[in-house]
Write a protein that holds these residues in place. Structure first.
Motif, PDB file in Angstrom:
ATOM      1  N   CYS A   6       0.841  -1.198   0.000  1.00 36.32           N
ATOM      2  CA  CYS A   6       0.000   0.000   0.000  1.00 36.32           C
ATOM      3  C   CYS A   6       0.882   1.257   0.000  1.00 36.32           C
ATOM      4  O   CYS A   6       1.988   1.248   0.528  1.00 36.32           O
ATOM      5  N   SER A   7       0.373   2.328  -0.585  1.00 35.71           N
ATOM      6  CA  SER A   7       1.101   3.595  -0.595  1.00 35.71           C
ATOM      7  C   SER A   7       0.164   4.707  -1.078  1.00 35.71           C
ATOM      8  O   SER A   7      -0.566   4.509  -2.060  1.00 35.71           O
ATOM      9  N   PRO A   8       0.104   5.827  -0.407  1.00 30.42           N
ATOM     10  CA  PRO A   8       0.922   6.257   0.738  1.00 30.42           C
ATOM     11  C   PRO A   8       0.300   5.891   2.084  1.00 30.42           C
ATOM     12  O   PRO A   8       0.849   6.227   3.124  1.00 30.42           O
ATOM     13  N   ASP A   9      -0.866   5.196   2.055  1.00 29.70           N
ATOM     14  CA  ASP A   9      -1.527   4.798   3.299  1.00 29.70           C
ATOM     15  C   ASP A   9      -2.126   3.410   3.104  1.00 29.70           C
ATOM     16  O   ASP A   9      -2.140   2.862   1.998  1.00 29.70           O
ATOM     17  N   ILE A  10      -2.650   2.856   4.184  1.00 29.45           N
ATOM     18  CA  ILE A  10      -3.130   1.471   4.156  1.00 29.45           C
ATOM     19  C   ILE A  10      -4.403   1.306   3.335  1.00 29.45           C
ATOM     20  O   ILE A  10      -4.815   0.189   3.016  1.00 29.45           O
ATOM     21  N   HIS A  11      -5.031   2.399   2.944  1.00 26.10           N
ATOM     22  CA  HIS A  11      -6.283   2.340   2.184  1.00 26.10           C
ATOM     23  C   HIS A  11      -6.065   2.462   0.684  1.00 26.10           C
ATOM     24  O   HIS A  11      -7.023   2.424  -0.085  1.00 26.10           O
ATOM     25  N   THR A  12      -4.798   2.568   0.248  1.00 20.30           N
ATOM     26  CA  THR A  12      -4.509   2.772  -1.172  1.00 20.30           C
ATOM     27  C   THR A  12      -3.439   1.796  -1.641  1.00 20.30           C
ATOM     28  O   THR A  12      -2.363   1.708  -1.047  1.00 20.30           O
TER      29      THR A  12
END
Length: 318
Positions: free
Chosen positions: A119-125
């Motif tokens: 994931c990048s830049p957060d756990i939702h992406t």
């Protein structure tokens, strides 16, 4: 109980290293080995002061991502590791990821490398580069299931970038470590090819996740000449992956280098007048020609297999 050792190779990683190490320590029983590639910032001081329990190996100069990992892998093997988890310095693991990966390999002996979702830049992406370069090509079933909302527990995948690999030590002993011919770029793709050649299988686990910040290219590219060098290194690495295929002769290799990094760049230059691109290809062409015998030798060695490149992370183990 099986032993897991996590390895992080650092180079001027003060921006990320606290987060990376802390995420691993929160996972519990995993030992952590950090190999520092001659950082000039405060990376080493941070580790020594804030994480004294870490097994820290300090190198005098930057040997590259692959050689740094080889040194860490060799240390982990000497300490009795059953699994080695490789993690980029600019990434961290989500809670439970390490145990999910190691437990899966423990229960599914047909797989040798387990990867989390990147994931990048957060756990939702989802990380766009990993998605585009690996998942779409090598695990399209996961994309289909994700769109339909019916994700399975695991997916076979030909390979994925080495920002986060959980690897059986037996796989490294069978295939070897990262080839030191690759200083920057391509070392993981080369090892993926060798893993596949020797019958080692990769699996992707959607339940395990890492967050990969990704280093900013603007930090690395401070001048036109450095940018040119990095472009040449990337071109060289891309061609080197093809040149290391087992059984290639010198004549074929020479023709391939000339075609891909000499004639084609000149034809492209006529169309786009990209001077930097032309010079980068010519530099890559020179770097490959001067090492053509070593490249062929490494290709043959890798075809035979064994724990090559793990002795001090530099040479070939005798």
């Amino acid at each position: 109980m099986d032993k897991v050792f996590s390895i992080i190779v650092t180079f001027n990683g003060e921006k990320w290293i606290r987060t990376a190490i802390s995420s691993l320590l929160m996972e519990g029983d995993s030992g952590v080995i950090v190999v520092d590639n001659g950082s000039s910032d405060s990376t080493v001081d941070i580790i020594k002061t804030e994480f004294p329990q870490i097994d820290l190996i300090c190198l005098n100069k930057n040997l590259g991502f692959g050689c740094g990992n080889n040194i860490g892998i060799a240390r982990a093997i000497s300490l009795g590791a059953d699994y080695v988890f490789l993690l980029n310095q600019d990434a961290f693991v989500a809670p439970g990821a390490l145990s999910a990966l190691s437990n899966y390999l423990l229960e599914n002996l047909e797989y040798d490398v387990a990867s989390p979702i990147h994931c990048s830049p957060d756990i939702h992406t989802l990380d766009k580069k990993t998605l585009r370069n690996y998942v779409v090509q090598y695990a399209p079933e996961y994309i289909s299931d994700a769109c339909l909302g019916s994700i399975k527990d695991s997916y076979s995948i030909r390979g994925i970038n080495a920002a986060a690999w959980m690897v059986r030590v037996s796989a490294f002993k069978k295939v070897g470590g990262f080839d030191p011919l690759f200083f920057m770029y391509g070392e993981d793709d080369d090892l993926v090819n060798r893993m596949n050649y020797h019958g080692c299988r990769f699996v992707l686990l959607p339940s395990a996740k890492i967050i990969h910040f990704r280093e900013s290219s603007s930090v690395l590219r401070k001048s036109y000449f450095l940018d040119l060098k990095l472009r040449a290194e990337r071109i060289k690495s891309n061609l080197l992956i093809e040149l290391k295929q087992p059984g290639l002769g010198y004549l074929y290799m020479a023709k391939y280098i000339v075609a891909k990094s000499f004639f084609k760049p000149f034809s492209d230059f006529i169309l786009d007048l990209n001077v930097g691109g032309l010079f980068a290809h010519l530099i890559a062409c020179f770097m490959l020609f001067v090492k053509i015998k070593v490249i062929r030798d490494h290709g043959r060695i890798c075809a035979f297999g064994g724990p090559v490149f793990l002795e001090h992370g530099l040479g070939i183990r005798s």
